[in-house]
Design an enzyme around this catalytic site. Structure first.
Site, PDB file in Angstrom:
ATOM      1  CE1 TYR A  56      27.490  44.527  34.739  1.00 47.47           C
ATOM      2  CE2 TYR A  56      27.608  46.138  36.503  1.00 47.47           C
ATOM      3  CZ  TYR A  56      28.220  45.422  35.496  1.00 47.47           C
ATOM      4  OH  TYR A  56      29.550  45.604  35.248  1.00 47.47           O
ATOM      5  CG  HIS A 125      29.571  47.310  29.822  1.00 51.02           C
ATOM      6  ND1 HIS A 125      28.444  46.930  30.505  1.00 51.02           N
ATOM      7  CD2 HIS A 125      30.587  46.665  30.438  1.00 51.02           C
ATOM      8  CE1 HIS A 125      28.760  46.098  31.489  1.00 51.02           C
ATOM      9  NE2 HIS A 125      30.055  45.910  31.454  1.00 51.02           N
ATOM     10  CB  SER A 205      36.944  40.450  38.212  1.00 48.79           C
ATOM     11  OG  SER A 205      35.598  40.368  37.847  1.00 48.79           O
ATOM     12  N   GLY A 210      36.204  36.199  42.903  1.00 45.37           N
ATOM     13  CA  GLY A 210      36.097  35.530  44.186  1.00 45.37           C
ATOM     14  C   GLY A 210      37.030  34.348  44.362  1.00 45.37           C
ATOM     15  CG  PHE A 211      39.572  30.941  41.872  1.00 43.87           C
ATOM     16  CD1 PHE A 211      38.818  29.790  42.024  1.00 43.87           C
ATOM     17  CD2 PHE A 211      40.934  30.818  41.666  1.00 43.87           C
ATOM     18  CE1 PHE A 211      39.409  28.536  41.967  1.00 43.87           C
ATOM     19  CE2 PHE A 211      41.536  29.575  41.606  1.00 43.87           C
ATOM     20  CZ  PHE A 211      40.769  28.430  41.754  1.00 43.87           C
TER      21      PHE A 211
END
Length: 330
Positions: A56, A125, A205, A210-211
């Site tokens: 990140y 990851h 998520s 965010g949708f």
């Protein structure tokens, strides 16, 4: 703050965690002052399960947490990840590395950037298809023996890989995308395997990037460098079709007296006590809104309505680009 256990024998953590990626990476410009204020507010609210990764930034998100947690490290359960590698000059060209020597080098870098002597939960990851998972987990297990890592995890691994990894060393948590509009784990064996092996599940998520909050109604709502613009679900006709799904969330939320974000998070939390979602945000106001989800209770009718609206095949588009999809389910 409510707490949950990551697996029957695992650690107790805040029932809601905080994904920190967007504070430094992928979702438009960074604001370090607001990010640090958000991290401090999270701790004050009892959100002590923090999630980052070396890629990140790369690296800058771990450095941010290292600065923010000075003097407060013992208040948090800190998770980080290794294994995704990319060319800084061409960040879209990503790969994975699970070689033991890379594991050992990665943890040293993360410990230095985070300003700590141990990482509470260390994930691979993405699974490296060119390195047997037994070798990678063996190297990670050595880190536990050395006291540099407390618990081990995997991210976006298949059920078969989980089985093999868990046979080498207990896997405390699997982190994968999971939300109303991403429900792969329900049909690919991962959900059942986590329950059977006693592995905690950490959805990233959980708000559909965010949708599901209803705050994104067009591509123009996103910054030009926002990586969501490169993903199929946020493009063209797919975006238009998916907006109809959000209406169901908004309508149900209005009836419950909560926000769409709180409703979407409450659905994830209702899927099992072994589940600890980590919604990401870089702003205090959204953090506080997310924490409110812990007070929302969904009844059988609410759950049925959401299941009907988000039935298999209802969501338009893959969750990643073709290259990103190639890295999951290893």
């Amino acid at each position: 703050m409510n707490t949950r256990t990551l697996g029957p024998q695992g650690p107790r953590v805040s029932a809601l965690g905080l994904g920190c990626m967007g504070m430094s990476f992928a979702y438009g410009p960074a604001d370090e002052d607001e990010a640090i204020a958000t991290l401090h507010r999270a701790l004050d609210l009892g959100v002590t399960f923090l999630d980052t990764a070396d890629m990140y930034g790369p690296y800058s998100n771990e450095q941010l947490l290292g600065r923010a947690l000075q003097g407060r490290r013992d208040q948090v359960f800190l998770a980080s990840k290794f294994g995704i590698v990319f060319d800084p000059e061409h960040p879209e060209r990503r790969g994975v590395n699970g070689r033991p020597e890379y594991v050992r080098a990665s943890v040293e870098g993360s410990l230095q950037r985070l300003g700590t002597d141990r990482i509470d939960l260390y994930y691979q990851h993405r699974v490296d298809p060119n390195v047997p998972i037994e070798e990678t987990i063996g190297a990670m297990a050595d880190l536990v023996a050395q006291g540099k890592v407390r618990y081990l995890g995997l991210s976006e691994a298949s059920a078969a890989t989980l089985e093999r990894a868990h046979a080498v060393h207990p896997i405390t948590a699997l982190q994968s995308e999971y939300s109303l509009w991403t429900r792969d784990i329900e049909s690919n064996g991962v959900q059942e395997t986590c329950k059977r092996l006693g592995i905690g599940f950490v959805p990233y998520s959980p708000l559909g990037r965010g949708f599901l909050t209803g705050r994104i109604t067009a591509a123009a709502d996103l910054q030009s460098d926002d990586f969501r613009l490169q993903t199929p679900r946020f493009q063209g006709d797919n975006l238009s079709r998916n907006l109809a799904l959000v209406e169901t969330v908004q309508n149900l939320a209005a009836g419950k007296g909560c926000t769409p974000a709180q409703l979407a998070l409450a659905w994830v939390l209702a899927q099992g006590e072994h589940i600890v979602p980590i919604p990401g945000t870089k702003r205090r106001k959204y953090l506080e809104d997310n924490v409110g989800a812990l007070a929302v209770r969904l009844d059988a009718g609410d759950l049925a309505a959401l299941d009907d609206a988000f039935a298999p095949g209802s969501v338009a588009g893959d969750r990643y680009s073709q290259a990103g999809m190639a890295l999951i389910g290893g």
